[in-house]
Enzyme design. Structure first.
Site, PDB file in Angstrom:
ATOM      1  N   LYS A  76       0.845  -1.200   0.000  1.00 22.60           N
ATOM      2  CA  LYS A  76       0.000   0.000   0.000  1.00 22.60           C
ATOM      3  C   LYS A  76       0.881   1.250   0.000  1.00 22.60           C
ATOM      4  CE  LYS A  76      -3.806   2.079   2.686  1.00 22.60           C
ATOM      5  NZ  LYS A  76      -4.709   1.866   3.849  1.00 22.60           N
ATOM      6  N   SER A 152      -9.400   1.652   3.028  1.00 20.82           N
ATOM      7  CA  SER A 152      -8.544   2.410   2.137  1.00 20.82           C
ATOM      8  C   SER A 152      -7.459   1.566   1.469  1.00 20.82           C
ATOM      9  CB  SER A 152      -7.863   3.557   2.907  1.00 20.82           C
ATOM     10  OG  SER A 152      -7.022   3.028   3.927  1.00 20.82           O
ATOM     11  N   SER A 176      -9.680  -0.543   7.294  1.00 19.19           N
ATOM     12  CA  SER A 176      -9.165  -0.407   5.929  1.00 19.19           C
ATOM     13  C   SER A 176      -8.432  -1.622   5.381  1.00 19.19           C
ATOM     14  CB  SER A 176      -8.244   0.815   5.835  1.00 19.19           C
ATOM     15  OG  SER A 176      -9.000   1.996   5.910  1.00 19.19           O
TER      16      SER A 176
END
Lengths: 465, 61
Positions: A76, A152, A176
């Protein structure tokens, strides 16, 4: 090549495949579909292939670094890596922020022989909703490109589901990791707060943030956490205690394990009609694996969800205030509105959140005296259509934020589909630092079901090739 | 009487020196009462009345 990490690791050792072949296969999927799915912000094809070749040479020479050796992973893009800059998918973040090089979690994966394929999409600074007005990809769900991956950790979730890597890192402040995991039909683990060091990760909510593994199976996530876990003094909240054997307890049996179920149906206005039947079927599998199932009610559910969602905004506001003052419109609309909420929260209310958090911790501990694990739906519904996304609706549907206030380990595993063909997830929660029990339950469930092995039709043909 | 969100929210934003668009301020004003009620509910948790906050300060770096 739609393999679990576990199966790929075995295939690497029998000579059925090579790391270079695995890496070339996932690169081919990304070449074909990344433009549509918005998984990557940066791809590190050359360095990934070099790392794969190195892994193949090491394995051939009898150097075996464990189950992640030669496995392609995605990171990420709020976590620093040696290969390139970290953007937090934002115009605001100073690009020199990531000059520190590998975050401890990435260094640990690399030392375990993992192949870093690239940096994956996120909601800006890990909060908000996709913003088409900003120059970043819109993450689309491999199960239906009209729907969101969730966030996210959007790119890592979509990328695992689409076969663009076999696992990856997400972060979880209100859900997330578990949110894209449930939406994309994969497995994602938010382990106990402090178990994995956060240094080298752009913060969102300091007392709620976690970096954790996302992959196809509980066993894959266990293999990843075994590498990620452990103290690092550069993170003030990192816990210095031994790391358990996460893989050793994956027996497939839940004989005598006490599991409390809370369907949480009264806590969302977005329950899909099929949720109860899908959850009941999942619980039946846990019972068939030997679990003793009872019904429980999570204490202070609404209050602790408030603590997470408002508390993280307050903590994020402290980090972002100077940039909110000078660069308001450089932020995405969803991000700036979510973070600015922190400007409207009195300091005394923030302290009250921490008092309620302590009460909640005691009540949850009392609940865990009667059960060993708790299961709930991860979300009340499947992925939302991109055309109808609102932050409030997202939070209303999610059952993840409660556990960020508490800090317990919580994992989402796929448990079926809506009638529209969108994945649904089962959230399995354990006592603090009892990740091994959570993994054992997830693994036992996945030994009896194949939801985690289903491939989206979009990529099925390519993955079968 | 609780403060009027239409007064309070712009004042808090001004104090913070952040300047959302008028449309965004209107959304913040509309959302304020719901969040204030949720925060008020935290003071209605009886066990929290004499509880310590879960904040830890360590004098040693």
């Amino acid at each position: 090549m739609y393999m679990t990490i576990t199966d790929a690791a075995a295939a690497l050792r029998t000579g059925e495949t090579t790391s270079v072949a695995l890496t070339e296969a996932v690169i081919a999927v990304a070449d074909a579909h990344d433009g549509e799915l918005g998984v990557f912000l940066a791809r590190y094809t050359d360095t990934a292939l070099a790392a794969a070749a190195k892994a193949d040479a090491e394995l051939a020479a009898g150097i075996d670094l464990g189950p992640l050796h030669g496995i392609p992973l995605g990171i990420k893009d709020i976590i620093a890596t040696d290969e390139g800059e970290t953007t937090a998918q934002s115009l605001v973040l100073d690009r020199s922020w990531g000059d520190m090089g590998d975050a401890p979690v990435v260094a640990r994966l690399r030392a375990a022989g993992a192949v870093i394929t690239g940096k994956t999409t996120t909601m800006e600074y890990a909060i908000g909703t996709p913003d088409p007005d900003k120059p970043f990809p819109i993450p689309r769900n491999p199960w239906s490109t009209e729907h969101w991956t969730g966030g996210s950790s959007s790119g890592t979730g979509g990328g695992v589901a689409a076969g663009m890597f076999l696992g990856g890192l997400g972060t979880d402040t209100g859900g997330s990791i578990r949110f894209p995991a449930t939406n994309c039909g994969i497995t994602g683990m938010k382990q106990t707060f402090g178990r994995v060091p956060k240094y080298g990760c752009v913060p969102l909510g300091y007392s709620f943030d976690h970096i954790g593994p996302m992959a196809r199976s509980a066993q894959d996530c266990a293999a990843m956490l075994a590498v990620l876990a452990g103290h690092d003094p550069r993170d003030a909240t990192s816990v210095d205690r031994p790391v358990d054997d996460y893989l050793g307890g994956l027996t497939g049996s839940l004989e005598g394990v006490r599991i409390g179920v809370d369907p949480l149906l009264t806590h969302s206005s977005q329950n899909v009609p099929e949720l109860t039947a899908v959850l009941d079927a999942a619980v039946a599998e846990l019972r068939a694996a030997g679990a003793v199932v009872s019904t429980v009610e999570l204490p202070l559910y609404a209050e602790l969800k408030t603590v997470t969602m408002v508390g993280l905004a307050a903590e994020a506001y402290a980090y972002h205030r100077p940039d909110l003052q000078s660069r308001w419109f450089d932020y995405g609309a969803g991000t700036r509105m979510a973070v600015a909420t922190g400007a409207l929260v009195p300091a005394g209310d923030y302290v009250q959140m921490q008092r309620v958090r302590r009460v909640g911790k005691r009540k949850v501990a009392e609940l865990f005296a009667d059960v060993d694990l708790i299961v709930t739906p991860t979300s009340a519904c499947g992925a939302a259509p991109l055309a109808k996304l609102t932050f409030d609706d997202i939070i209303d549907a999610l059952h993840t934020p409660y556990w960020n206030a508490m800090g317990n380990p919580a994992m989402s595993v796929p448990m079926g589909f809506t009638t529209d063909g969108l994945p649904l997830g089962l959230q399995i929660v354990g006592r603090p630092f009892e990740e091994a029990a959570v993994f054992a339950a997830g693994h036992a469930y996945q030994q009896r079901t194949d939801w985690h092995l289903r491939a989206p039709a979009l990529v099925a043909d390519l993955l079968a090739a | 009487m609780p403060a009027d969100p239409a007064v309070l929210v712009p004042a808090l934003l001004a104090a913070a020196d952040i300047t959302p668009s008028p449309e965004e301020v209107a959304i913040m004003i509309a959302e304020f009462p719901g969040r204030a009620a949720a925060l008020d509910a935290l003071y209605a948790v009886p066990e929290a009345r004499y509880e310590e906050p879960d904040l830890v300060y360590d004098a040693v770096l």
